[in-house]
Structures are given as structure tokens and as C-alpha cells.
Scaffold this motif. Structure first.
Motif: not given
Length: 271
Positions: A209-211, A239-240, A245-247, A263-264
């Protein structure tokens, strides 16, 4: 005591009085003293005092230097969160669908509520082996990737409060079982920018997960990708994480939190 009203609604006297106090303070241009609150609401001073003390303890009201009362900043926080959550699910949907297409695993959108995460949306892939969850369900923060992702980017005082409220229940032999272990995992999450539930809630299930960060870079939600550990392998996690992150950056941009030109880098919004 709860009394039925003619229109099928209900009256809870203590709650009605507490809201009356908040309404009164909200309508006033200046802080009010105890006597003013009691007189305006036709309450005994001792009763008004009890309500004000409880509301103050929960930071719904605060006391000024001269002992008068005004609305507390926690209400501002609640208002912001209500606005965000009202719009968040709709705006997140296209990004979650793209994430599921990219990863071919289940995506969840979650928010923090005390020491639990609430699943407010879920999109599944067309695969036969999928994660069994339902929208509206909750799980503890200490054994979920979404919980740890949100915790890692909260201010220290909020982290301490959540940890204090957490019951460190074990679900598998991998479940984090102490505040110290959770803090170590929070620090690891903060460094790498994403959180992992490595079969901590359910055997054979791995989640990452990412916040979702607001304009002040505070987490308002988290997005996860979940799947069986034989598909969501440790080697696939970076990779996931990039897809995640893009999501979340897309969600934050659509919510107006960011301009969309940062930046990504994966290390959780460090850019």
C-alpha cells in the motif's frame, strides 16, 4: 433514554444538548463563558459545565486564556475529512480500475478511523483467486499494509495516539505484536515509501500500500494491491509500488491536492 419523535426520528437528550452547545458556540462571533452557555440553552450551570468538559476533552471545544469557550480545531479536521471522503471514492475509481488492469490484482481504497482502517472501495480483477473483503469492513492498522502506509506519514502525536489505541491481536505467526515492532515497521515504510502486509492478517495473502497525501502532505487515505502470496511475490513489490504511486498521485491531482508535475519517485512522495 431515547424517545421516539412523530416523524420516526429519535431524540437522545445528551447528544442533542451537546450539539446545541456546539451550535451555540458556532453561531457566536466571540468565545462564550459558562454562564452565557447555560443561560442561552436554559441549562443548569453544572449541566452546562459537564457538557463543556466532555467536549473539551475530545477537542470539540477549547478554552481561551480568560476561561471562555469556542469551537475546537478538531471540528475543522472533521469538516475537511468529510469533504475529502465525500469526493474521494468517486474520483479514485478510474485510477483504481487502471491499477487493477496493470497489476491484475485486487485494489482497495481505505481510510483511517481511530486504530482501524475502513475499506471504502474495492475493485477486483477477473481472476478466480481473489481477496475476500467487503466495502465498509474494517481491520486493525498494525497488520494491514494500508494501516501502516497511513501511519508512516502521520504526525508523531497522531501515531502515538493510534498505537495507544491499538490492541495487538495476532492473526498469523507473522503478525506484528508489540508497539516497538510496529514503530520499526513504520520507519521501514517511511524509508522505502510503501507498506507491506506480509501474510500478517491472513496466511497466504500479501498486500502492498501507498498513502494518498493531501496538499499538506498528510495522508487522507491509502490504496493497496492485494493478492495471494504466490502471485504477489517479494520480487514484484517494487514494480507494484510504482503502479501504486502513479495511482495515488493521480487521485491526489484529481482531488486538487497536487499540481500533477512532481517527480514520480516511489519513496513516498519525497520529491
Amino acid at each position: 433514554m431515547r424517545d421516539a419523535l412523530p416523524h420516526g426520528t429519535y431524540k437522545v437528550q445528551a447528544l442533542d444538548r451537546a450539539f446545541a452547545v456546539l451550535d451555540l458556540l458556532g453561531e457566536s462571533d466571540t468565545p462564550l463563558g459558562l454562564a452565557q452557555v447555560a443561560s442561552s440553552l436554559q441549562l443548569h450551570k453544572s449541566t452546562a459545565h459537564r457538557f463543556l468538559m466532555v467536549l473539551e476533552r475530545h477537542h470539540m471545544v477549547e478554552r481561551t486564556g480568560n476561561g471562555k469557550f469556542r469551537l475546537g480545531l478538531r471540528l475543522f479536521d472533521f469538516g475537511n475529512r468529510a469533504i475529502e471522503q465525500y469526493d474521494l471514492r468517486d474520483r479514485a475509481q478510474p485510477h483504481l480500475r487502471r491499477l487493477v488492469t496493470e497489476t491484475e490484482e485486487t485494489a482497495h481504497l481505505c481510510i483511517l478511523e481511530q486504530a482501524h482502517v475502513i475499506y471504502i472501495d474495492k475493485i477486483e480483477p477477473g481472476r478466480s483467486v481473489r481477496m475476500i473483503t467487503r466495502i465498509g469492513a474494517s481491520n486493525p492498522v498494525h497488520c494491514t499494509s494500508v494501516g501502516k502506509a497511513i501511519l508512516a506519514f502521520l504526525p508523531e502525536e497522531r501515531i502515538a495516539e493510534v498505537i495507544r489505541r491499538t490492541r495487538f491481536e495476532r492473526f498469523t505467526h507473522r503478525t506484528i505484536a508489540t508497539p516497538e515492532a510496529l514503530r520499526a515497521e513504520i520507519e521501514k515504510t517511511r524509508r522505502r515509501g510503501y507498506a507491506v502486509d506480509d501474510e500478517e492478517l491472513e496466511e497466504g495473502l500479501r498486500c502492498i500500500a501507498v498513502p494518498v497525501l493531501d496538499a499538506q502532505r498528510q495522508p487522507v487515505a491509502a490504496v493497496s494491491v492485494s493478492g495471494p502470496s504466490f502471485r504477489v511475490t517479494a520480487q514484484k513489490l517494487p514494480a507494484i509500488a510504482n503502479h501504486l504511486l502513479q495511482c495515488v498521485r493521480g487521485i491526489s491531482a484529481d482531488m486538487g491536492f497536487i499540481s500533477g508535475n512532481r517527480s514520480s519517485r516511489t519513496t513516498a512522495w519525497s520529491a
